[in-house]
Scaffold this motif. Structure first.
Motif, PDB file in Angstrom:
ATOM      1  N   VAL A  17     -15.431  30.033  48.946  1.00 36.15           N
ATOM      2  CA  VAL A  17     -16.110  28.746  48.778  1.00 36.15           C
ATOM      3  C   VAL A  17     -15.247  27.825  47.929  1.00 36.15           C
ATOM      4  N   PHE A  18     -15.109  26.591  48.393  1.00 36.87           N
ATOM      5  CA  PHE A  18     -14.373  25.559  47.672  1.00 36.87           C
ATOM      6  C   PHE A  18     -15.313  24.389  47.414  1.00 36.87           C
ATOM      7  N   VAL A  19     -15.295  23.872  46.197  1.00 37.78           N
ATOM      8  CA  VAL A  19     -16.134  22.720  45.836  1.00 37.78           C
ATOM      9  C   VAL A  19     -15.216  21.562  45.485  1.00 37.78           C
ATOM     10  N   ASN A  20     -15.367  20.479  46.230  1.00 33.95           N
ATOM     11  CA  ASN A  20     -14.514  19.303  46.063  1.00 33.95           C
ATOM     12  C   ASN A  20     -13.025  19.679  46.061  1.00 33.95           C
ATOM     13  N   GLY A  21     -12.695  20.603  46.972  1.00 31.47           N
ATOM     14  CA  GLY A  21     -11.300  20.966  47.180  1.00 31.47           C
ATOM     15  C   GLY A  21     -10.771  22.085  46.306  1.00 31.47           C
ATOM     16  N   ARG A  22     -11.579  22.579  45.366  1.00 33.06           N
ATOM     17  CA  ARG A  22     -11.121  23.626  44.447  1.00 33.06           C
ATOM     18  C   ARG A  22     -11.889  24.922  44.667  1.00 33.06           C
ATOM     19  N   HIS A  23     -11.190  26.041  44.622  1.00 29.59           N
ATOM     20  CA  HIS A  23     -11.827  27.339  44.817  1.00 29.59           C
ATOM     21  C   HIS A  23     -12.845  27.596  43.724  1.00 29.59           C
ATOM     22  N   GLU A  24     -14.013  28.109  44.137  1.00 33.26           N
ATOM     23  CA  GLU A  24     -15.074  28.422  43.188  1.00 33.26           C
ATOM     24  C   GLU A  24     -15.389  29.914  43.281  1.00 33.26           C
ATOM     25  N   PRO A  25     -14.740  30.738  42.425  1.00 27.06           N
ATOM     26  CA  PRO A  25     -14.925  32.194  42.528  1.00 27.06           C
ATOM     27  C   PRO A  25     -16.373  32.640  42.381  1.00 27.06           C
ATOM     28  N   SER A  26     -17.158  31.932  41.554  1.00 29.15           N
ATOM     29  CA  SER A  26     -18.536  32.370  41.307  1.00 29.15           C
ATOM     30  C   SER A  26     -19.405  32.263  42.556  1.00 29.15           C
ATOM     31  N   LEU A  27     -19.033  31.438  43.504  1.00 33.07           N
ATOM     32  CA  LEU A  27     -19.809  31.272  44.737  1.00 33.07           C
ATOM     33  C   LEU A  27     -19.229  32.082  45.897  1.00 33.07           C
ATOM     34  N   SER A  28     -18.049  32.670  45.676  1.00 35.44           N
ATOM     35  CA  SER A  28     -17.350  33.406  46.738  1.00 35.44           C
ATOM     36  C   SER A  28     -17.657  34.893  46.651  1.00 35.44           C
ATOM     37  N   ARG A  29     -17.321  35.625  47.714  1.00 34.41           N
ATOM     38  CA  ARG A  29     -17.465  37.087  47.693  1.00 34.41           C
ATOM     39  C   ARG A  29     -16.324  37.714  48.467  1.00 34.41           C
ATOM     40  N   PHE A  98     -16.215  24.703  52.634  1.00 36.44           N
ATOM     41  CA  PHE A  98     -15.752  23.578  51.826  1.00 36.44           C
ATOM     42  C   PHE A  98     -16.944  22.657  51.559  1.00 36.44           C
ATOM     43  N   LEU A  99     -17.326  22.559  50.277  1.00 37.50           N
ATOM     44  CA  LEU A  99     -18.471  21.733  49.890  1.00 37.50           C
ATOM     45  C   LEU A  99     -18.002  20.461  49.205  1.00 37.50           C
TER      46      LEU A  99
END
Length: 359
Positions: A17-29, A98-99
């Protein structure tokens, strides 16, 4: 929590998961480790497998002819790299999400995805572009998919941006000998969206499917350009795009099939159908055939219509309310596309918007 509605449920496998173009580890698995499958952020891949990136990244995107693709190549900071080893068969799917969220001033994000399938491998990839709340920025996305000899790729692209957003995307498929690539692109969001899908059948006997489903209402514009390049003999391609337009929405479909001089025994079929739910909705469709070989089968067709009043009357005469009857006919129109989707959770997800009100 905001990412949950944009992750296809019921599908095993890793999720980036990426938020505004940046990887978000807490939302990824990470998912269960699968032999032969490597999923990395682009930033990690640059550090860990630079040789793979050097061989493929920005080598297949046709950026010299496409300004938005060139802009992505100049600006991208992060994204996803999916690599499948020779002979590996990946269960489930790799999801890349991508969010875009509301920011103090509209922002541009440049998502980048690289998919590389080794010889005789198989994998599914789901790309989702989603907008949360009042997100009003501009997403400029590029995906390159290299499908090795004998490999099979099942690809899904779900564009579910916020109503005020702008979205431009380019997806490039390069197919090796006897490989198969099937892609389903859905466009349900954004104020203005365009997606270019390009497939190059560079290996003899390659098989390519490009399918699409798009919905638009209000004052929205949804635009699809496809190009299938039969560069070698014995290639087959199938293309079906369907659009449902309401309000003052406008749809565009431009599809080109190119058959090069040596690409004998090519079999290519393209169909575009549009359903207009209002008198003010418009669609422009432009099929193009460029055939430079003589032993080929190439067909294309385009139709534009409205809901069948006789069918509507038939359903209402049997006690079905007008709204329910309308939804049944809309779903039946879309069924050609949704019925071809192999992954059931994706199919269920695409059916949901067809139950809502298109104004």
């Amino acid at each position: 929590g905001d990412a949950v509605p944009f992750v296809v449920p019921g599908v095993a496998g890793p999720v980036l998961v990426f938020v505004n173009g940046r990887h978000e580890p807490s939302l990824s698995r990470q998912g269960t480790r699968t032999p032969g499958l490597t999923v990395l952020t682009l930033a990690d891949a640059i550090a860990q497998v630079p040789e793979s990136l050097e061989a493929h990244l920005a080598r297949h995107d046709g950026a010299s002819m496409r300004p938005f693709t060139a802009l992505n190549t100049a600006l991208f900071a992060d994204g996803a790299v999916v690599s499948v080893a020779d002979g590996a068969v990946v269960d489930g799917a790799v999801q890349v999400v991508f969010l875009s969220t509301a920011t103090p001033s509209p922002a541009i994000t440049t998502p980048r995805v690289l998919v590389v399938l080794g010889r005789n491998s198989q994998a599914r990839v789901i790309e989702t572009f989603g907008g949360i709340g009042a997100a009003s920025g501009f997403t400029n996305a590029v995906t390159e998919a290299i499908v090795g000899d004998g490999a099979v790729l099942d690809h899904y692209r779900l564009q579910r941006e916020a109503d005020a957003a702008f979205h431009v995307g380019h997806t490039q498929f390069d197919l090796g000998r006897s490989s198969s690539s099937s892609s389903h692109a859905a466009a349900f969001g954004a104020r203005l969206s365009r997606h270019d899908a390009v497939a190059v059948l560079g290996g003899e006997g390659a098989d390519c499917t490009l399918n699409g489903l798009y919905l638009a209402d209000g004052d929205r514009l949804v635009d699809h350009h496809t190009e299938i390049d039969h560069a070698t003999p014995h290639g087959t391609s199938h293309e079906l795009y369907k659009g449902i337009l309401a309000g003052r929405a406008r749809g565009v479909f431009s599809g080109r099939i190119r058959v090069r001089p040596d690409a004998q025994k090519t079999d290519a079929k393209q169909t575009n159908k549009s359903l207009l739910l209002s008198d003010e909705a418009q669609v422009n469709t432009k099929p193009q055939l460029e055939i430079l070989a003589n032993d080929v089968k190439c067909t294309h067709g385009a139709t534009v219509g409205q809901l069948n009043e006789d069918a509507l009357f038939y359903l209402r005469a049997r006690g079905i309310g007008r709204d329910d009857a309308r939804n049944l006919l809309i779903r039946a129109f879309a069924a050609d596309v949704t019925g071809r989707i192999r992954l059931e959770p994706v199919r269920d997800l695409l059916l949901q918007p067809l139950l809502g009100d298109l104004a």
